[in-house]
Motif scaffolding. Structure first.
Motif, mmCIF file in Angstrom:
data_model
loop_
_atom_site.group_PDB
_atom_site.id
_atom_site.type_symbol
_atom_site.label_atom_id
_atom_site.label_comp_id
_atom_site.label_asym_id
_atom_site.label_seq_id
_atom_site.Cartn_x
_atom_site.Cartn_y
_atom_site.Cartn_z
ATOM 1 N N GLY A 317 33.327 48.386 30.559
ATOM 2 C CA GLY A 317 31.982 47.861 30.799
ATOM 3 C C GLY A 317 31.119 48.849 31.568
ATOM 4 N N SER A 363 36.592 51.779 38.778
ATOM 5 C CA SER A 363 36.606 50.322 38.818
ATOM 6 C C SER A 363 36.011 49.797 40.116
ATOM 7 C CB SER A 363 38.057 49.822 38.686
ATOM 8 O OG SER A 363 38.116 48.434 38.821
ATOM 9 N N SER A 365 36.259 46.563 41.127
ATOM 10 C CA SER A 365 37.225 45.636 41.726
ATOM 11 C C SER A 365 38.565 46.299 42.029
ATOM 12 C CB SER A 365 37.479 44.475 40.764
ATOM 13 O OG SER A 365 38.033 44.983 39.559
ATOM 14 N N ALA A 415 27.110 40.545 37.349
ATOM 15 C CA ALA A 415 26.592 41.774 36.728
ATOM 16 C C ALA A 415 26.650 42.902 37.760
ATOM 17 C CB ALA A 415 25.168 41.552 36.258
ATOM 18 N N GLN A 423 29.170 54.561 41.739
ATOM 19 C CA GLN A 423 30.146 55.283 40.905
ATOM 20 C C GLN A 423 29.524 56.589 40.408
ATOM 21 O OE1 GLN A 423 30.710 52.058 38.186
ATOM 22 N NE2 GLN A 423 32.453 51.202 39.299
#
Ligand code: F6R
Length: 623
Positions: A317, A363, A365, A415, A423
């Motif tokens: 994603g 990532s 999370s 979202a 990132q």
């Protein structure tokens, strides 16, 4: 994906569980439930379809609050079985003695269900979780009947261990049993569980948000580990009953960081937090006077990175979109062969991992199942594994050889927004760190780190245009199809803009390289269709203008994101949103902001739930 909270201690469990569930609601919100052991020694279970507020109303109908000081709760994102009260957690065995909440998927649940049905057990739900509850109950009764446990041993612990040996798949579970009313058992494999250690109490949750208000001392359970928790004692072991020395660490984030404050939605809060998040992300890492980037978590791997044959950036994603930005950055600035690949695809395509390959898992999370699996696959094949992760102590962060934390603070809106920009910031710092040690001149390096340091201030200027973005969006947000187009560094931003719009406003949107449009998607353009062009200053600017012309000629309405001072763009566009001028490699950090705002305002205008979009949940912990 799904939230678990469990408590054992001396306080009344019920309000604590409800408060925990509210904090975990972003991880799943189709149904919820709690189980506690009440004063008469019975299991008290309430479940409801819908949000935690619905469960609260159900509990209010009981008039008297249950005084139990042990219990657990669950907020669900359905995998097996539709969204019904019967399928909501907690689940019990058919004797009604044992209750269980579960995150993850029991892959061999069909075989286990057949086995248990043949033994005479009756199932009420369609879930894999009920199968596990039933299995634990079945084993429990077997052990009890044989009556061969040593004194002082928890029968429940033995039953959970034995049952888990039969299970294939992933789980984070909490289990209670009315026959052992002071014992809470938790175990994990593939689904995160954190144990908060308080004074004569333990609060366990699938993420820190439900713990931080109670204690900052936590134990991160590893895969194949479990804990037996009582108000006055705890023991951590492997599933095979080998003692594990628990490492107690300190939570980094404060309770206020999880609060909404004055904002109406977490997504808006997190969009506006981005300048501050980037300041935190770059703090101590950009040394402007020394013209240096410092990345402590990578210091031991500099040689491997500099001589990498290939860097693979993997994620899903939004994190994958950041990886794609990183792909451009690392090839352009550091001249290292780089590939951004979906973790889910990488994992199962039997990837070639040559010598000197570095895999970087991206990532927010740190728990995304696909990304974790890809990272493990690469590691097993001999790659150096690194992580770019936000959640401190998460599984990816703990399993990689090294890495860089985002320090963006908790991201609660489903979202992803501030995680994306942070990132990209980390990837920019990485490209500069490596580029300077390879071919980059000190002058270019200085220009770029100065540029990166100026992003928070420039981003604040973009954020001030939120109202203009709202007005433009409202003009088009009844249209069901949008396109987002960009070239070079702006191509991943186009993908990200389209993803944001579709996931929270349910408008169909596609993002693609602007040139790709001519190869088919141009057929979609109809009169009045909104097309967002990322048309900032850069070496492909003229080409983007040609693409705008092609869309205009077919009746598309152009919303351009352009560089401040570009008056020319107005001749081609219905609307222009300006961003400050900056080096091309840094532009995604600014151009993504208006696209996040478009998605936010469109969702709001269409009456969608911005922070909890349908069918989604934060952190996808199943493959
Ligand atoms: C989109 C979104 C998702 C996540 C993806 C990866 O807004 O949030 O696409 O980016 O599920 O999640 P993490 O970064 O937690 O691995």
């Amino acid at each position: 994906m799904c939230g678990i909270v469990a408590y054992v201690g001396r306080k009344i469990a019920q309000p604590l569980l409800i408060e925990g569930l509210k904090r975990l609601e972003y991880r799943g919100y189709d149904s919820a439930g709690i189980a506690v052991i009440d004063q008469s020694g019975d299991l008290f279970i309430r479940r409801a379809v819908g949000r935690i507020s619905v469960l609260e109303s159900v509990l209010q109908q009981d008039k008297v609050q249950c005084q139990a000081s042990i219990g657990m709760g669950h907020t669900r994102w359905a995998t097996h079985g539709t969204v019904t009260e019967l399928n909501a957690h907690p689940h019990t065995d058919d004797s009604g003695h044992i209750a269980l909440v579960h995150n993850g998927i029991i892959e061999n649940y069909a075989a286990l269900k057949k086995f248990l049905t043949e033994k005479g057990h009756t199932f009420r739900s369609q879930t894999d979780t009920e199968v596990l509850a039933m299995l634990i109950g079945d084993v429990y009764n077997d052990i009890k009947a044989r009556n061969h446990l040593a004194a002082g041993t928890s029968l429940l612990q033995k039953a959970v261990q034995a049952a888990l040996h039969e299970v294939e798949g992933t789980y984070g579970i909490a289990v209670i049993c009315k026959d052992e009313p002071d014992t809470l058992i938790v175990a994990r494999k593939g689904s995160p569980l954190i144990i908060g250690v308080g004074q004569d109490e333990y609060i366990v949750a699938s993420d820190a948000s439900a713990i931080v208000g109670h204690t900052a001392q936590v134990i991160y359970l590893n895969d194949n580990e479990m804990a037996v928790l009582r108000p006055d004692s705890f023991r951590t072991t492997t599933i095979d009953d080998v003692d594990v020395h628990p490492v107690v660490t300190q939570l980094e984030n404060k309770l206020e960081e999880y609060e909404l404050g004055d904002y109406p939605h977490y997504m808006l809060k997190e969009i506006f937090e981005q300048p501050h998040a980037i300041e935190n992300c770059t703090r101590g890492r950009l040394e402007l006077r020394e013209n240096r980037v410092v990345l402590g978590g990578l210091a031991n791997f500099t040689k491997e990175l500099l001589h990498a044959r290939r860097i693979i950036l993997t994620g899903q994603g939004t994190a994958w979109h950041a990886g794609l930005v990183g792909d451009y950055l690392l090839e352009d600035l550091a001249k290292i062969v780089t590939e951004a690949t979906y973790a889910s695809e990488f994992r199962y395509r039997n990837p070639l991992v040559e010598d000197n390959t570095v895999v970087i898992a991206i990532s927010q999370s740190g728990e995304t199942a696909d990304t974790l699996a890809a990272m493990r696959e690469a590691k097993e094949k001999g790659a150096l594994s690194l992580g770019i992760v936000n959640a401190v102590g998460s599984t990816i962060a703990r399993e990689v050889d090294g890495g860089v934390y985002l320090h963006a603070g908790p991201e609660i809106g489903v979202a992803s927004t501030k995680a994306f920009t942070c990132q990209c910031v980390v990837l920019t710092m990485l490209a500069l760190y490596l580029g300077r040690r390879r071919f980059m001149s000190p002058q270019i390096h200085q220009e770029l780190i100065d540029g990166l340091a100026s992003i928070p201030e420039l981003m604040n200027r973009v954020l001030q245009q939120s109202d203009l973005v709202r007005q433009i969006t409202e003009e088009y947000c009844e249209r069901e199809n949008w396109l987002f187009l960009g070239r070079g560094y702006q191509y991943p931003v186009a993908l990200e803009g389209a993803l944001k719009l579709k996931e929270i406003s349910y408008i169909h949107a596609e993002g693609m390289p602007a040139a790709e449009m001519k190869h088919g998607p141009i057929a979609l353009i109809s009169d009045g269709m909104p097309v967002v062009f990322l048309a900032t200053r850069g070496y492909q600017y003229d080409k983007v203008i040609s693409n705008i012309e092609e869309v205009r000629a077919r009746g598309g309405k152009i919303i351009a994101v352009a560089t401040e001072g570009d008056e020319n763009i107005k001749r081609y566009s219905q609307h222009v949103i300006y961003v400050p001028d900056i080096h091309e490699s840094l532009q995604p950090l600014l151009t993504v902001v208006p696209l996040q705002l478009i998605a936010y305002h469109a969702a709001l205008h269409r009456g969608c739930n911005v922070d909890k979009p349908r069918n989604l949940a934060k952190s996808v912990t199943v493959e």
